[in-house]
Design a protein around this motif. Structure first.
Motif, PDB file in Angstrom:
ATOM      1  N   GLY A   1      29.604  43.959  25.176  1.00  0.00           N
ATOM      2  CA  GLY A   1      30.349  44.881  26.024  1.00  0.00           C
ATOM      3  C   GLY A   1      29.681  45.435  27.214  1.00  0.00           C
TER       4      GLY A   1
ATOM      5  N   THR B   1      37.185  43.432  34.499  1.00  0.00           N
ATOM      6  CA  THR B   1      37.237  42.010  34.369  1.00  0.00           C
ATOM      7  C   THR B   1      38.705  41.764  35.003  1.00  0.00           C
ATOM      8  OG1 THR B   1      38.655  42.055  32.124  1.00  0.00           O
ATOM      9  CG2 THR B   1      36.079  41.714  32.344  1.00  0.00           C
TER      10      THR B   1
ATOM     11  N   SER C   1      41.253  40.599  33.709  1.00  0.00           N
ATOM     12  CA  SER C   1      42.526  41.058  32.621  1.00  0.00           C
ATOM     13  C   SER C   1      42.408  42.536  32.358  1.00  0.00           C
ATOM     14  CB  SER C   1      42.040  40.371  31.347  1.00  0.00           C
ATOM     15  OG  SER C   1      41.005  40.678  30.598  1.00  0.00           O
TER      16      SER C   1
ATOM     17  N   GLU D   1      39.733  44.390  31.420  1.00  0.00           N
ATOM     18  CA  GLU D   1      39.010  44.981  30.240  1.00  0.00           C
ATOM     19  C   GLU D   1      37.660  45.683  31.050  1.00  0.00           C
ATOM     20  OE1 GLU D   1      35.963  43.488  26.892  1.00  0.00           O
ATOM     21  OE2 GLU D   1      37.254  42.031  27.742  1.00  0.00           O
TER      22      GLU D   1
END
Length: 310
Positions: free
Chosen positions: A200, A238, A240, A242
């Motif tokens: 992460g 990201t 998407s 994230e």
């Protein structure tokens, strides 16, 4: 007990990016060493005798980039306690947790650097050391490889072939220390990228645009990666949506003017500045490509000044 990794900048100028880099390291509570010497020892003198210039950048610039590895070697000779370290450029900002992250992402490698995987088949053969993990043994291996490549006819042929691909494509660049790092890292099994997303978290390859290890890996805003601060820590986003904690940001080229704004959380100002810089950069690259194509002789793709030992 695990000792803190030393972060080392090789920079003999006192400038604003270096001051901001120092401030970020202090905030991140990471030890920063600045090597400001210019005596790189006999190894660097040997390189200068065999060096062949195969870059669109000035020879003086490329030699300064090579010199830092020899300056590091001289420093480590006097400080054997630094068996591993992180080399960073002065245009890098560090954030909390960077040292522990690099230990995990580098694993047992002797080196780990940063690069981008293209999706159009173009391989620039470059690994960037702007945030790079090293062991002292790895540095000595790289220097030996570097010296041998420039000293041997087969090594120089390989470098000329890489430079010719840049010239044929009409893009800026050519052979640099990043080329030698790429060749050595792949030959020695040290090619795992330091800028891959891991747990992460991620290290930035270049704040300009959304590319990182992968093309369009993160969202852009203006001419840079979109940044969101969470708990005082910057994150990239990201496609998407994230959030990924970014632990080091690299302000390549003219993007250095945005360093202070990021350090102090002014992300919207960064987007405006980098959008203007992106337009200027595109115009410069287009002009360079047109000039190179117009100047290229029939049947030849060499960079100007590329003559050297055969």
């Amino acid at each position: 007990m695990t000792h803190s990794l030393a972060f080392i900048v090789v920079e003999d100028r006192q400038n604003k990016p270096l001051l901001l880099c120092r401030e970020s390291a202090a905030r991140a509570e990471e030890p920063l060493i600045v090597l400001s010497g210019t005596d790189a020892g006999p190894g660097y003198e040997r390189l200068c005798r065999t060096y062949v210039h195969l870059s669109s950048n000035p020879p003086e610039f490329e030699k300064i980039c090579f010199r830092r590895y020899f300056l590091l070697s001289e420093y480590l000779r006097a400080h054997p306690e630094h068996r591993e370290f992180v080399l960073i450029d002065s245009d890098v900002l560090l954030f909390r947790g960077i040292g522990a992250h690099i230990r995990r992402v580098a694993g047992k490698a002797d080196f780990s650097g940063s690069y981008m995987r293209t999706n159009d088949g173009w391989d620039p053969c470059q690994i960037s050391p702007h945030v790079s993990y090293w062991t002292a043994a790895g540095l000595q291996q790289f220097i030996a490889f570097l010296l041998n490549t420039y000293a041997s006819p087969s090594g120089r042929r390989k470098l000329r072939a890489i430079a010719a691909r840049f010239a044929a494509r009409g893009v800026r660049g050519g052979v640099s220390d990043m080329t030698l790092l790429h060749l050595w890292a792949h030959a020695s099994g040290n090619a795992a990228p330091i800028n891959r997303v891991f747990g992460g978290r991620v290290i930035d390859h270049n704040i300009n645009g959304g590319h990182n290890l992968l093309v369009n890996e993160f969202q852009g805003r203006g001419g840079a990666k979109r940044l969101v601060f969470v708990g005082g820590q910057p994150c990239v986003v990201t496609p998407s949506g994230e959030l990924v904690n970014v632990l080091a940001l690299h302000f390549q080229g003219s993007a250095k003017i945005a360093m202070a704004h990021v350090l102090h959380g002014r992300v919207h100002t960064v987007a405006l500045l980098t959008a203007a810089l992106r337009l200027a950069r595109r115009a410069k690259n287009w002009a360079f490509g047109m000039r190179r194509l117009a100047q290229r002789p029939a049947g030849g793709t060499r960079f100007a000044g590329a003559a050297g030992p055969k």
